[in-house]
Write a protein that holds these residues in place. Structure first.
Motif, short mmCIF file in Angstrom:
data_model
loop_
_atom_site.label_atom_id
_atom_site.label_comp_id
_atom_site.label_asym_id
_atom_site.label_seq_id
_atom_site.Cartn_x
_atom_site.Cartn_y
_atom_site.Cartn_z
N GLN A 1 -27.44 12.26 92.08
CA GLN A 1 -28.39 11.22 92.31
C GLN A 1 -28.87 12.22 93.26
O GLN A 1 -29.98 12.10 93.68
CB GLN A 1 -28.06 9.73 92.23
CG GLN A 1 -29.05 9.97 92.85
CD GLN A 1 -30.06 8.97 91.55
OE1 GLN A 1 -29.35 8.75 90.94
NE2 GLN A 1 -31.03 9.25 92.11
N SER B 1 -30.25 15.35 92.63
CA SER B 1 -31.75 15.01 91.73
C SER B 1 -33.45 15.00 92.54
O SER B 1 -33.96 14.32 92.19
CB SER B 1 -31.77 15.03 90.57
OG SER B 1 -30.97 12.99 90.57
N THR C 1 -36.98 16.59 94.45
CA THR C 1 -37.48 16.69 92.87
C THR C 1 -38.45 15.92 92.28
O THR C 1 -39.14 15.41 91.56
CB THR C 1 -37.58 17.35 92.03
OG1 THR C 1 -36.59 17.19 91.52
CG2 THR C 1 -36.88 19.01 92.91
N SER C 2 -38.01 14.59 92.62
CA SER C 2 -38.24 13.24 92.21
C SER C 2 -38.77 12.46 92.91
O SER C 2 -38.64 10.78 92.05
CB SER C 2 -36.95 12.62 91.31
OG SER C 2 -35.43 12.05 91.79
#
Length: 220
Positions: A159, A162, A165-166
């Motif tokens: 988690q 990632s 970029t999210s």
């Protein structure tokens, strides 16, 4: 004329009450103190169960994003509940992995093992095969807890990997790098693994001493 009163030698002297005490000339009956190794095993395994129950109520992960004078916090606990900002915010139907279910099941089974050890401490006639089965069960539960901690770490690390970029939000302007934090759920679960392993070792030592004592009585 003075009357002489003869006392029966089998009767106690006047004023000496032996109804509620031990017989004269006999040693007082003393209960053997509980084995310290067995007590340590029970305390450690019960502590492991308590830590496993408390762990899912704590944060599993926390991500804080700073930007434009504002801070956005995303958190998830061991029951899979998501928190956006304040804890009172309703995250809707979304949820994270629910590690609390297997943690509580492991805690309940560990308490069954503790109950068996307490029965053995109370001189209950438990055969060796029952105690061996309890030892194998405790070893298996320790392995399951360790696997859950490893799964938590992998999931949280994925988690975190990632997130950069999210989590860009145009309302926050130019965001700073997110701040990542492993929650207390992982640390309490890891402490539960350590306590369970130590309790298992103490229980195994007590069982070996118990068997060697019986062997010495038979051949002594």
């Amino acid at each position: 004329m003075v009357e002489i009163e003869f006392l029966d030698p089998d009767e106690p002297p006047p004023g000496l009450d032996t109804a509620g005490g031990e017989e004269i000339g006999s040693e007082p009956v003393r209960r053997a103190p509980p084995d310290r190794t067995l007590v340590a095993a029970c305390v450690l395994l019960a502590g492991a169960a308590a830590l496993a129950v408390a762990a899912p109520f704590q944060d599993l992960l926390v991500i804080r994003q700073q930007g434009a004078g504002r801070s956005v916090t995303f958190a998830a606990d061991g029951w899979g509940r998501l928190f956006l900002g304040a804890r009172s915010d309703d995250p809707g139907p979304l949820h994270f992995s629910r590690f609390g279910i297997p943690l509580v099941i492991c805690a309940a089974l560990l308490m069954v093992v503790v109950a068996g050890l307490l029965a053995a401490a109370a001189r209950a006639p438990l055969p060796d095969r029952v105690l061996r089965f309890g030892g194998f069960a405790a070893a298996g539960l320790t392995g399951v807890l360790a696997g859950l901690v490893f799964a938590m770490w992998l999931l949280v690390a994925a988690q975190f990997g990632s997130t950069p970029t999210s989590t860009v939000d145009v309302e926050l302007g130019a965001p700073s790098p997110p701040q990542f934090q492993y929650g207390a759920c992982i640390w309490l679960s890891a402490a539960s693994v350590v306590a369970s392993a130590l309790g298992l070792g103490a229980a195994g030592r007590w069982h070996r001493e118990r068997r060697s004592g019986r062997h010495a009585e038979r051949h002594g």
